[in-house]
Design a protein around this motif. Structure first.
Motif, PDB file in Angstrom:
ATOM      1  N   ASP A  76       9.913  -1.314   4.088  1.00 42.82           N
ATOM      2  CA  ASP A  76      10.564  -0.956   2.821  1.00 42.82           C
ATOM      3  C   ASP A  76       9.999   0.362   2.292  1.00 42.82           C
ATOM      4  O   ASP A  76       8.788   0.547   2.211  1.00 42.82           O
ATOM      5  CB  ASP A  76      10.326  -2.076   1.814  1.00 42.82           C
ATOM      6  N   ASN A  77      10.906   1.271   1.933  1.00 42.82           N
ATOM      7  CA  ASN A  77      10.497   2.604   1.474  1.00 42.82           C
ATOM      8  C   ASN A  77      11.277   3.040   0.239  1.00 42.82           C
ATOM      9  O   ASN A  77      11.424   4.225  -0.024  1.00 42.82           O
ATOM     10  CB  ASN A  77      10.695   3.613   2.614  1.00 42.82           C
ATOM     11  N   LEU A  78      11.784   2.083  -0.536  1.00 45.11           N
ATOM     12  CA  LEU A  78      12.610   2.386  -1.694  1.00 45.11           C
ATOM     13  C   LEU A  78      11.945   3.365  -2.649  1.00 45.11           C
ATOM     14  O   LEU A  78      12.586   4.233  -3.223  1.00 45.11           O
ATOM     15  CB  LEU A  78      12.973   1.092  -2.437  1.00 45.11           C
ATOM     16  N   TYR A  79      10.638   3.242  -2.818  1.00 49.85           N
ATOM     17  CA  TYR A  79       9.904   4.098  -3.752  1.00 49.85           C
ATOM     18  C   TYR A  79       9.010   5.113  -3.045  1.00 49.85           C
ATOM     19  O   TYR A  79       8.098   5.655  -3.652  1.00 49.85           O
ATOM     20  CB  TYR A  79       9.084   3.229  -4.710  1.00 49.85           C
ATOM     21  N   GLY A  80       9.245   5.342  -1.771  1.00 52.71           N
ATOM     22  CA  GLY A  80       8.461   6.315  -1.018  1.00 52.71           C
ATOM     23  C   GLY A  80       7.102   5.805  -0.575  1.00 52.71           C
ATOM     24  O   GLY A  80       6.230   6.580  -0.215  1.00 52.71           O
ATOM     25  N   GLN A  81       6.927   4.476  -0.552  1.00 56.39           N
ATOM     26  CA  GLN A  81       5.619   3.905  -0.227  1.00 56.39           C
ATOM     27  C   GLN A  81       5.174   4.145   1.214  1.00 56.39           C
ATOM     28  O   GLN A  81       3.999   3.967   1.528  1.00 56.39           O
ATOM     29  CB  GLN A  81       5.550   2.422  -0.581  1.00 56.39           C
ATOM     30  N   THR A  91      12.790   8.244   1.138  1.00 57.56           N
ATOM     31  CA  THR A  91      12.922   6.911   0.532  1.00 57.56           C
ATOM     32  C   THR A  91      13.840   6.047   1.394  1.00 57.56           C
ATOM     33  O   THR A  91      14.541   5.181   0.904  1.00 57.56           O
ATOM     34  CB  THR A  91      13.473   7.002  -0.909  1.00 57.56           C
ATOM     35  N   ASN A 144      14.181   3.278   4.471  1.00 60.36           N
ATOM     36  CA  ASN A 144      13.426   2.259   5.200  1.00 60.36           C
ATOM     37  C   ASN A 144      13.276   2.664   6.659  1.00 60.36           C
ATOM     38  O   ASN A 144      14.176   3.282   7.228  1.00 60.36           O
ATOM     39  CB  ASN A 144      14.134   0.906   5.138  1.00 60.36           C
TER      40      ASN A 144
END
Length: 136
Positions: free
Chosen positions: A114-119, A125, A127
Motif C-alpha cells: 500500500d502506497n496511498l500516502y507515499g509510505q 503514491t 501501490n
C-alpha cells in the motif's frame, strides 16, 4: 495473530487466520500454536493480517492478506502458505499496516504494498506488488 520463533529455527503461529496469515495452508483460526514448514527461520514480522519471515539463507517469505501487494510476490492474491519473494540477499524485514519494508545485505532499503500516502518512499503514491528501492 501471534508469531513465535524458537531457538531451533522453527516458526510457530496461532490466532486469527481468515487470510492465511498463520501460514499453515488453511484459513482456519487456531487457538494453539501450529508449526510453519521449515527449520531455518531466523526472523519473523507480522503486518496487518499478513506475515513475513527470513530464512538463514537470506531468502524472504510472505503469506496472508495481499490486496495491496504487501506480500511482494507480484500479485494481489492472498496466500495461506509461504511464498518466496525474489532475491536471496535479504537481511531484515518489517511489516506495516499493508506495506512492507526490507533491508538487503548491501544496505539498500526496499518497500512494497500500500502506497496511498507515499509510505513506500519511491516518490509515488502507486501501490507496488514487487519490491521497489526506497529513494535516497
Amino acid at each position: 495473530h501471534t508469531l513465535a520463533l524458537k531457538t531451533d529455527g522453527t516458526l510457530w503461529a496461532w490466532g486469527y487466520n481468515s487470510y492465511g496469515q498463520l501460514g499453515d495452508g488453511t484459513t482456519t483460526s487456531k487457538s494453539a500454536p501450529v508449526q510453519i514448514a521449515g527449520t531455518t527461520w531466523q526472523q519473523v514480522a507480522g503486518g496487518e493480517e499478513y506475515t513475513l519471515a527470513l530464512k538463514t539463507d537470506g531468502t524472504l517469505w510472505a503469506w496472508g492478506y495481499n490486496s495491496y501487494g504487501q506480500l511482494g510476490d507480484g500479485t494481489t492474491t492472498s496466500k495461506s502458505a509461504p511464498v518466496q519473494i525474489a532475491g536471496t540477499t535479504w537481511q531484515q524485514v518489517a511489516g506495516g499496516g499493508w506495506h512492507t519494508l526490507a533491508l538487503k545485505t548491501d544496505g539498500t532499503l526496499w518497500a512494497w504494498g500500500d502506497n496511498l500516502y507515499g509510505q513506500l518512499g519511491d516518490g509515488t503514491t502507486v501501490n507496488k506488488s514487487t519490491p521497489v528501492q526506497v529513494s535516497q
